[in-house]
Design a protein around this motif. Structure first.
Motif, PDB file in Angstrom:
ATOM      1  N   THR A  27       6.455  -4.123  -0.432  1.00 39.80           N
ATOM      2  CA  THR A  27       5.761  -2.894   0.003  1.00 39.80           C
ATOM      3  C   THR A  27       6.601  -2.163   1.017  1.00 39.80           C
ATOM      4  O   THR A  27       6.760  -0.942   0.968  1.00 39.80           O
ATOM      5  CB  THR A  27       4.436  -3.230   0.722  1.00 39.80           C
ATOM      6  OG1 THR A  27       3.819  -4.291   0.068  1.00 39.80           O
ATOM      7  CG2 THR A  27       3.542  -2.047   0.851  1.00 39.80           C
ATOM      8  N   THR A  62      -1.907   3.824   9.995  1.00 36.35           N
ATOM      9  CA  THR A  62      -1.410   3.650   8.630  1.00 36.35           C
ATOM     10  C   THR A  62      -0.022   4.258   8.440  1.00 36.35           C
ATOM     11  O   THR A  62       0.451   4.369   7.322  1.00 36.35           O
ATOM     12  CB  THR A  62      -2.383   4.301   7.623  1.00 36.35           C
ATOM     13  OG1 THR A  62      -2.563   5.656   8.023  1.00 36.35           O
ATOM     14  CG2 THR A  62      -3.709   3.599   7.575  1.00 36.35           C
ATOM     15  N   ASN A 105      -7.951  -6.591   0.856  1.00 34.96           N
ATOM     16  CA  ASN A 105      -7.730  -5.225   0.365  1.00 34.96           C
ATOM     17  C   ASN A 105      -6.234  -5.070   0.128  1.00 34.96           C
ATOM     18  O   ASN A 105      -5.435  -5.385   1.017  1.00 34.96           O
ATOM     19  CB  ASN A 105      -8.125  -4.190   1.425  1.00 34.96           C
ATOM     20  CG  ASN A 105      -9.623  -4.139   1.666  1.00 34.96           C
ATOM     21  OD1 ASN A 105     -10.408  -4.699   0.894  1.00 34.96           O
ATOM     22  ND2 ASN A 105     -10.026  -3.474   2.719  1.00 34.96           N
ATOM     23  N   GLU A 121      -2.885  -2.594  -1.626  1.00 33.93           N
ATOM     24  CA  GLU A 121      -2.457  -1.292  -2.134  1.00 33.93           C
ATOM     25  C   GLU A 121      -1.509  -1.445  -3.320  1.00 33.93           C
ATOM     26  O   GLU A 121      -1.431  -0.592  -4.173  1.00 33.93           O
ATOM     27  CB  GLU A 121      -1.734  -0.502  -1.041  1.00 33.93           C
ATOM     28  CG  GLU A 121      -2.658   0.323  -0.160  1.00 33.93           C
ATOM     29  CD  GLU A 121      -3.270  -0.495   0.949  1.00 33.93           C
ATOM     30  OE1 GLU A 121      -2.507  -1.233   1.603  1.00 33.93           O
ATOM     31  OE2 GLU A 121      -4.489  -0.435   1.163  1.00 33.93           O
ATOM     32  N   ARG A 137      -6.502  -0.590  -4.078  1.00 32.71           N
ATOM     33  CA  ARG A 137      -6.460   0.884  -3.999  1.00 32.71           C
ATOM     34  C   ARG A 137      -5.405   1.391  -4.991  1.00 32.71           C
ATOM     35  O   ARG A 137      -4.280   1.672  -4.624  1.00 32.71           O
ATOM     36  CB  ARG A 137      -6.116   1.324  -2.581  1.00 32.71           C
ATOM     37  CG  ARG A 137      -7.205   1.057  -1.549  1.00 32.71           C
ATOM     38  CD  ARG A 137      -6.757   1.569  -0.188  1.00 32.71           C
ATOM     39  NE  ARG A 137      -7.860   1.705   0.739  1.00 32.71           N
ATOM     40  CZ  ARG A 137      -8.110   0.859   1.734  1.00 32.71           C
ATOM     41  NH1 ARG A 137      -7.337  -0.180   1.939  1.00 32.71           N
ATOM     42  NH2 ARG A 137      -9.124   1.060   2.552  1.00 32.71           N
ATOM     43  N   SER A 138      -5.818   1.534  -6.248  1.00 34.59           N
ATOM     44  CA  SER A 138      -4.848   1.789  -7.321  1.00 34.59           C
ATOM     45  C   SER A 138      -4.077   3.093  -7.153  1.00 34.59           C
ATOM     46  O   SER A 138      -2.999   3.257  -7.711  1.00 34.59           O
ATOM     47  CB  SER A 138      -5.555   1.784  -8.678  1.00 34.59           C
ATOM     48  OG  SER A 138      -6.433   2.887  -8.750  1.00 34.59           O
ATOM     49  N   TYR A 189      -2.251   4.071  -4.986  1.00 32.02           N
ATOM     50  CA  TYR A 189      -0.914   3.903  -4.408  1.00 32.02           C
ATOM     51  C   TYR A 189       0.161   3.807  -5.487  1.00 32.02           C
ATOM     52  O   TYR A 189       1.323   4.072  -5.230  1.00 32.02           O
ATOM     53  CB  TYR A 189      -0.866   2.728  -3.427  1.00 32.02           C
ATOM     54  CG  TYR A 189      -1.395   3.176  -2.096  1.00 32.02           C
ATOM     55  CD1 TYR A 189      -0.551   3.720  -1.131  1.00 32.02           C
ATOM     56  CD2 TYR A 189      -2.751   3.146  -1.829  1.00 32.02           C
ATOM     57  CE1 TYR A 189      -1.042   4.210   0.056  1.00 32.02           C
ATOM     58  CE2 TYR A 189      -3.270   3.631  -0.644  1.00 32.02           C
ATOM     59  CZ  TYR A 189      -2.411   4.157   0.299  1.00 32.02           C
ATOM     60  OH  TYR A 189      -2.900   4.650   1.473  1.00 32.02           O
ATOM     61  N   THR A 234       3.256   6.215  -4.376  1.00 29.20           N
ATOM     62  CA  THR A 234       4.563   5.693  -4.007  1.00 29.20           C
ATOM     63  C   THR A 234       5.657   6.214  -4.933  1.00 29.20           C
ATOM     64  O   THR A 234       6.781   5.776  -4.873  1.00 29.20           O
ATOM     65  CB  THR A 234       4.566   4.152  -4.036  1.00 29.20           C
ATOM     66  OG1 THR A 234       3.981   3.737  -5.258  1.00 29.20           O
ATOM     67  CG2 THR A 234       3.813   3.582  -2.871  1.00 29.20           C
ATOM     68  N   LYS A 281      -4.998  11.787   0.545  1.00 30.15           N
ATOM     69  CA  LYS A 281      -4.046  11.168  -0.384  1.00 30.15           C
ATOM     70  C   LYS A 281      -3.709  12.180  -1.481  1.00 30.15           C
ATOM     71  O   LYS A 281      -4.206  12.099  -2.596  1.00 30.15           O
ATOM     72  CB  LYS A 281      -4.635   9.872  -0.950  1.00 30.15           C
ATOM     73  CG  LYS A 281      -4.654   8.776   0.122  1.00 30.15           C
ATOM     74  CD  LYS A 281      -5.178   7.475  -0.389  1.00 30.15           C
ATOM     75  CE  LYS A 281      -6.668   7.385  -0.292  1.00 30.15           C
ATOM     76  NZ  LYS A 281      -7.223   6.056  -0.454  1.00 30.15           N
ATOM     77  N   SER A 338      -7.878  -6.451   5.236  1.00 26.72           N
ATOM     78  CA  SER A 338      -6.421  -6.559   5.036  1.00 26.72           C
ATOM     79  C   SER A 338      -6.061  -8.039   5.056  1.00 26.72           C
ATOM     80  O   SER A 338      -6.627  -8.796   5.849  1.00 26.72           O
ATOM     81  CB  SER A 338      -5.658  -5.903   6.170  1.00 26.72           C
ATOM     82  OG  SER A 338      -6.131  -4.645   6.378  1.00 26.72           O
TER      83      SER A 338
END
Ligand code: PEP
Ligand code: MG
Length: 604
Positions: free
Chosen positions: A88, A207, A294, A296, A316-317, A319, A323, A360, A546
C-alpha cells in the motif's frame, strides 16, 4: 480546528520557556520525547535564468538526465517503502512516478524551454507550481494530497537538476521530534528512526499519505498542528503523544516525568497485545463479538490476519479506482476480490461497492465540481447512474464469491427504492452468470451501510430486505450533526458521543435484531477504545476497525463482561450531552480497567 493553549505568556528569550500545549490530529500512535529538529525546506522558489538559444539543446538534455535520475531514485524509494511497510505504502511512490512520467508535463517543460528560453530549473519549478496552485484551489483532501505529491516530485527533480542529490538533510545527533510545516512521503520514508522518534507537522489529516506512512513505519505522529512549526525552536524539548494528538513544548520536569512513565506503560501494553492474536474476541462472560478489519487494498488482508482479526468487515473497493487513473475492468476487479477472499478463507470478507464522490473524486467520473459533494453524486448514487460500471463490479464480486466467504454491501442507502434497485441489479447479474455457466455463491449475504439518518428512521422497513446492517458512523455523525467530517474548522462540532448519535446506533441495532439480522459498525468509533464498552452494551455484533487497532480493541473486549457493558450503555443513553457521555466513558474506563492505558487515547 487545531487549538493551542498557552499556559503561561511567552518569556524573554533568555529566561526558560514555559510549557505550552498544542493539539493536533493524532496520526500515528506512540509517545515521543526529544528535541525539536527542523527539516530543511525542500523547494524554495527558483528564480528565472535566461539562456542563449544555443543553450536550449543542452538544457533539454539536462532535463532528460534529471528525469532519468529521479525515476531511478523513486523506484528505489518505492522498493524501500514496500520492504519497510508493504505494497500500500509502495503505491504512494507509484503515484509519484506517474506524475514524473506524465507525457503532457514533459512536453510542456520541453516546449517552454524552447519558447521562453529560461533555464530548466525555473521552467520545471514554474510548470509544476501552476499544477499545484490549480489543485490547491480545489476542495477536498484528495486534491491537497495530489498537490503535495506534485511538490514532492518537484523537489526531487530539482535536487538532481541542481546537483544537490547527495546533500541529504543532516539528521540530529540526539533523540528528536521532526517538526515541519508539511512533510513529503519521500522525506518521511528516509527518516532515521534511530534519532527521529516522532513527527509533528502543521498540515495534513489522519488519512494523508504522510500519516499512513508514519503508521506503517511505526513512528508516532501528530498532524494538523496549525502554526506549530512557527512556535517551536530548534533544540527545544518536546513531548508528542501520537495517541491523543497532544504536543507539549518546553515541558516542565513534572510533565517529563509523567510522560516518561506513560511511554513505558504504553510500550509494555503494546508488547502484551502481541500475545492476543490467537485468542478469541469475546467478553469475560463468553459473549462473542466479531472483530474485523477495514481494508482499502487486497494485500491488507495479511495485516488483518497478523493482528488477529476474524474477517474483513469493510473492503473500501473504491481505492481500486483511486490508486490509478482509469476504471479497473472486470478481470482486474475479480483478481483483487479473489485475492483478498482467498487469503481470508474461510473467514468472511465484506466488499462494499464503490463509494466514489464526496471527497473521493475520480477525475474520469467527477469532471464537474459540485456545490455540496457530500450531499451530491456519491456512492450508490454513482453506481445506480452508471449501470455498466455497477454491473462490472457486481460480476467481479459474484465471481469471487465461489468459496462462500464473500458478502456484498451497498453504501449510502437512504431509501427503500435504492435497496430494491440494487437487489434487482444483483439479480440480473446473477442471471447473466448462470446463463454463462459461471459459478458464484447463490446465497451471497447482501447488506447495507447505515450512514444516513433516514436509513435509521426506516430501519424496520429496510431490515427485512437485507441480510445485515453495518453502521458507518463516520458519515452518520456527519449527516446527523450537519458537520463536514473533513473540515478542520468545525471539528469540535463532530462528536461521536452526541446523544443523537447514540440513539441512532441503539435504534439501528434494535430494528436489525427485531428482523433477525446482525448489526455491525465499521466507522472510526469502532476503533476508539473509549467507546468499546458502549458499543458492546448497545448490542453491536461486529466491530470493524483498521488492522492495527484490532489487538487493543480485543484486549478491552476480553477484559469486560457484557453485563457491565449494558450498564454503561444504559447510563450513557440517559445523558444529555456529548461531553457528559465522554466523561462517563472515561470515568468508567479508569474505574473498571485501571490496568489498561486507555487514558492515552482519552487525552482529548
Ligand atoms: C463510515 O462512513 O463510517 C464508513 C465506514 O465509510 P467511509 O469512512 O468509507 O465513508
Ligand atoms: Mg461512509
Amino acid at each position: 480546528m487545531p487549538t493551542q493553549k498557552t499556559e503561561k505568556k511567552s518569556t524573554p528569550a533568555r529566561r526558560k520557556a514555559k510549557e505550552t500545549t498544542f493539539r493536533g490530529i493524532p496520526a500515528s500512535p506512540g509517545i515521543a520525547i526529544g528535541r525539536v529538529h527542523f527539516l530543511r525546506a525542500d523547494s524554495s522558489e527558483v528564480m528565472p535564468r535566461k539562456i542563449a538559444p544555443y543553450e536550449v539543446e543542452p538544457e533539454i538534455k539536462r532535463l532528460e538526465r534529471a528525469i532519468k535520475q529521479t525515476r531511478a531514485a523513486m523506484t528505489e524509494s518505492r522498493e524501500r517503502a514496500i520492504e519497510m511497510a508493504g505494497e500500500t505504502v509502495g503505491r504512494i511512490f507509484d503515484a509519484h512516478l506517474l506524475i514524473l512520467e506524465d507525457e503532457e508535463f514533459q512536453k510542456e517543460v520541453r516546449s517552454r524551454i524552447l519558447r521562453e528560453q529560461f533555464g530548466t530549473e525555473f521552467i520545471v519549478y514554474d510548470t509544476m507550481e501552476r499544477t499545484i496552485e490549480l489543485m490547491e484551489k480545489q476542495k477536498g483532501e484528495l486534491f491537497r494530497e495530489r498537490a503535495a505529491d506534485v511538490r514532492d516530485v518537484r523537489a526531487q527533480l530539482l535536487r538532481f537538476l541542481q546537483g544537490n542529490e547527495k546533500s541529504a538533510p543532516k539528521g540530529p545527533d540526539e533523540p528528536s521530534v521532526l517538526v515541519a510545516p508539511g512533510l513529503s512521503p519521500t522525506n518521511t520514508l528516509h527518516i532515521d528512526k534511530e534519532r527521529i522518534h516522532g513527527i509533528a507537522i502543521d498540515l495534513g489529516g489522519a488519512t494523508s499519505h504522510t500519516a499512513i506512512l508514519a503508521r506503517s513505519l511505526e513512528i508516532p505522529a501528530v498532524v494538523g498542528l496549525g502554526n506549530f512549526s512557527t512556535r517551536a525552536k530548534e533544540g527545544q524539548t518536546i513531548i508528542l503523544n501520537g495517541n491523543s494528538g497532544k504536543v507539549l513544548l518546553a515541558p516542565t520536569t513534572a510533565s517529563l516525568k509523567e510522560y516518561r512513565a506513560k511511554r513505558k506503560r504504553y510500550q509494555k501494553f503494546q508488547s502484551e497485545l502481541a500475545g492476543l492474536c490467537e485468542l478469541p474476541s469475546e467478553t469475560r462472560d463468553g459473549h462473542a463479538v466479531e472483530l474485523h478489519g477495514n481494508i482499502e487494498l487486497p494485500h491488507e488482508v495479511e495485516s488483518v490476519l497478523s493482528h488477529g482479526g476474524s474477517g474483513v468487515g469493510l473492503f473500501r473497493s473504491e481505492y481500486l479506482f483511486l490508486t490509478r487513473g482509469t476504471s479497473p475492468d472486470e478481470e482486474e476487479q475479480f483478481e483483487a476480490y479473489k485475492k483478498a477472499a482467498d487469503a481470508l478463507w474461510p473467514r468472511p470478507i465484506t466488499i462494499r461497492t464503490f463509494d466514489l464522490g464526496g471527497d473521493k473524486l475520480h477525475p474520469g467520473l467527477h469532471a464537474q465540481a459540485e456545490r455540496n459533494p457530500f450531499l451530491g453524486w456519491r456512492a450508490i448514487r454513482v453506481s445506480l447512474s452508471h449501470p455498466d460500471l455497477f454491473r462490472t463490479q457486481l460480476r467481479a464480486i459474484l465471481r469471487a464469491s465461489v468459496k462462500k466467504n464473500v458478502r456484498i454491501m451497498f453504501p449510502l442507502i437512504a431509501s427503500l427504492w435504492e435497496v430494491r434497485k440494487v437487489k434487482q441489479a444483483l439479480k440480473n447479474v446473477m442471471k447473466e452468470l448462470r446463463r454463462e455457466g459461471i459459478p458464484f455463491d447463490e446465497e451471497i449475504p447482501v447488506g447495507i451501510m447505515i450512514e444516513v439518518p433516514s436509513a435509521v428512521i426506516i430501519a424496520d422497513v429496510l431490515a427485512p430486505e437485507v441480510d445485515f446492517f453495518s453502521i458507518g458512523t463516520n458519515d452518520l455523525i456527519m449527516y446527523t450533526l450537519a458537520v463536514d467530517r473533513g473540515n478542520e474548522m468545525v471539528s469540535d462540532y463532530y462528536r461521536a458521543h452526541h446523544p443523537a448519535v447514540l440513539r441512532l446506533i441503539r435504534d439501528t441495532v434494535q430494528r436489525g435484531h427485531d428482523a433477525g439480522i446482525p448489526v455491525g459498525i465499521c466507522g472510526e468509533i469502532a476503533a476508539d477504545p473509549l467507546s468499546t464498552v458502549l458499543l458492546i452494551g448497545l448490542g453491536l455484533d461486529e466491530l470493524s476497525v483498521s488492522p492495527g487497532e484490532i489487538p487493543e480493541i480485543k484486549k478491552i473486549i476480553r477484559s469486560i463482561s457484557s453485563a457491565d457493558c449494558k450498564t454503561v450503555a444504559q447510563k450513557a443513553l440517559e445523558l444529555s450531552t456529548a461531553a457528559d457521555v465522554s466523561r462517563l466513558l472515561e470515568k468508567e474506563m479508569k474505574v473498571r480497567f485501571a490496568d489498561l492505558p486507555i487514558w492515552f487515547t482519552s487525552e482529548r
